[in-house]
Design a protein around this motif. Structure first.
Motif, PDB file in Angstrom:
ATOM      1  N   ARG A  57       0.846  -1.199   0.000  1.00 41.97           N
ATOM      2  CA  ARG A  57       0.000   0.000   0.000  1.00 41.97           C
ATOM      3  C   ARG A  57       0.880   1.248   0.000  1.00 41.97           C
ATOM      4  O   ARG A  57       1.872   1.327   0.728  1.00 41.97           O
ATOM      5  CB  ARG A  57      -0.902   0.019   1.239  1.00 41.97           C
ATOM      6  N   ASP A  59       0.793   5.531   0.441  1.00 39.70           N
ATOM      7  CA  ASP A  59      -0.022   6.640   0.940  1.00 39.70           C
ATOM      8  C   ASP A  59      -0.279   7.674  -0.151  1.00 39.70           C
ATOM      9  O   ASP A  59      -1.387   8.208  -0.266  1.00 39.70           O
ATOM     10  CB  ASP A  59       0.688   7.312   2.131  1.00 39.70           C
ATOM     11  N   THR A  86      -5.124   5.236  -1.388  1.00 42.71           N
ATOM     12  CA  THR A  86      -3.982   6.025  -1.875  1.00 42.71           C
ATOM     13  C   THR A  86      -4.450   7.377  -2.421  1.00 42.71           C
ATOM     14  O   THR A  86      -5.418   7.448  -3.177  1.00 42.71           O
ATOM     15  CB  THR A  86      -3.243   5.253  -2.983  1.00 42.71           C
TER      16      THR A  86
END
Length: 460
Positions: A57, A59, A86
């Motif tokens: 993942r 940000d 995101t």
């Protein structure tokens, strides 16, 4: 005054994905953002970006609009399907109002103009991260609004409860593990929350896990998380409760139900402050404090081989024993007032309290389910009651004593007389021969006949 509850700030650096086919721009952005403390991954086309996003993942993603093959708009849409959390900034050399509107409609949070100004990049990323933190905090506070502070819920001035609260005051400022023991319904989670909210990390998360409510094959994943590919369906990394709690508290209810394999991992989390997510090769450091609760005799479970002895001693640093309701009956009137007021607010009814006779019934109850059973009984009474005062008729039928029950009178002499009558009647039902009954009662036959007459007993 209880401490204000807010979510903890994240301590791990924010991760940024850079997607740009121009090597100079890609390298400059990567070097600059790395120096600013971000964790940076860079690639030169959309397919590589999607592959990276499916593995972990991010940000923030900085995506150039003009990319070879898949353009930035298509990448934006596909990236958000893989990782909707995101935040995406589009980078373009030809900014128009129409382009900006389309980017925002497709899900972009912001855009950057070429030539890129590094300070502007840093400013926009920080602004998006601040917005993310604010959103998470808002979600956290919304959940907390539906939960009253635990200290307001701890009702009782009996010596037994005062001893419990004194222990709470002593252990709360420490980071020690605490084992809460007591029957079901005595308020173990409530005391755990009180320990957390009076501790140094009161603004951090409190996460409760009922070990008996989660299937054993899922419990380890729930506690410690997993890595992508650890099992079928694990299409991304997942943080478990211990990592999500950060510096807060993990409360393990029904700890006696933990399978032995998971007990070993929990022992490592307490002793070494590290966990091994399912499918991981390297341990991960954790900070969370552990509180545990059980209604089982863990020492006996250790003897029976169902609970690890080393884990038992790690959990049993401080033990707080919660008394059953029948051992703190003097708290029942205060509990009734508090719980009934809550139900009145929820139901929108005006309830002044309970009648004297109702209170006598409640005081005499066996309360095998403790406060939870009392609360359920009062909720039923609040729903069914038609007057401002709760009457015995509003209580559950199995709770109301039969007519003539000693619990329904205050006078000691009358209560003794009723009990004696019920006791003799019970013995006579079991032993119709009065000589046998007299011997069992420890009294003479003539005395038994006299008491039968005086008490108005209809002997078989």
């Amino acid at each position: 005054m209880p401490a204000q509850v807010t979510p903890p700030a994240t301590h791990s650096p924010a991760s940024v994905l850079i997607v740009d086919d121009e090597l100079l721009i890609r390298a400059t952005l990567a070097e600059f953002l790395s120096q600013e403390g971000f964790e940076v991954v860079a690639c030169d086309d959309g397919e590589k970006a999607l592959a990276l996003a499916s593995e972990r993942r991010f940000d923030i993603a900085l995506c150039d609009v003009q990319l070879p093959g898949m353009d930035g708009i298509e990448l934006l849409e596909r990236l958000l399907k893989i990782s909707p959390q995101t935040f995406i900034l589009l980078v373009t050399a030809y900014a128009t109002v129409e382009n900006a509107i389309e980017a925002f409609q497709r899900g972009a949070q912001d855009y950057l103009m070429k030539p890129i100004v590094l300070d502007e990049v840093h400013s926009k990323i920080r602004r998006l991260l601040a917005y993310r933190d604010l959103t998470q905090e808002n979600q956290w506070l919304r959940r907390e609004l539906h939960r009253s502070y635990p200290l307001d819920h701890i009702v009782g001035h009996s010596p037994a409860m005062q001893r419990v609260l004194e222990m709470v005051r002593k252990v709360a400022p420490t980071r020690s593990t605490v084992l809460l023991v007591g029957e079901s319904g005595t308020g173990k989670e409530l005391i755990a929350r009180a320990i957390h909210h009076q501790g140094a990390a009161s603004t951090a998360r409190f996460l409760a896990v009922n070990c008996a409510a989660i299937p054993h094959d899922l419990l380890e994943n729930q506690l410690f998380g997993h890595r992508k590919g650890a099992f079928t369906g694990a299409d991304r990394d997942r943080s478990g409760v211990f990592l999500h709690a950060a510096a807060g508290t993990v409360f393990l209810d029904e700890i006696g139900e933990l399978p032995l394999g998971t007990q070993a991992k929990l022992l490592r989390a307490i002793e070494e402050k590290e966990i091994l997510p399912v499918g991981a090769n390297e341990p991960v450091r954790v900070e969370a404090r552990v509180l545990a609760a059980t209604n089982k005799d863990l020492a006996r479970e250790v003897e029976q081989g169902r609970f690890r002895e080393d884990l038992y001693y790690r959990l049993n640093v401080v033990t707080i024993a919660l008394p059953p309701l029948r051992e703190r009956r003097e708290d029942i009137p205060e509990l009734v007032e508090f719980l009934l007021a809550g139900h009145a607010r929820t139901l929108g009814k005006r309830l002044a309290g309970v009648t004297h006779e109702t209170m006598q019934v409640l005081l005499a109850g066996r309360w095998k389910g403790n406060i939870r059973e009392l609360d359920n009984a009062l909720q039923r009474a609040a729903i069914l009651g038609e007057g401002p005062l709760i009457t015995p008729a509003d209580l559950p039928p199995d709770l109301v004593p039969m007519e003539g029950d000693p619990a329904l009178v205050d006078d000691l002499g009358e209560a003794v007389r009723r009990f004696e009558k019920q006791h003799i009647e019970r013995i006579l039902r079991q032993m119709p021969d009065k000589r046998d009954a007299a011997r069992r009662l420890g009294m003479g036959l003539s005395s038994l006949y006299r008491r039968i007459a005086e008490l108005g007993i209809h002997a078989p």
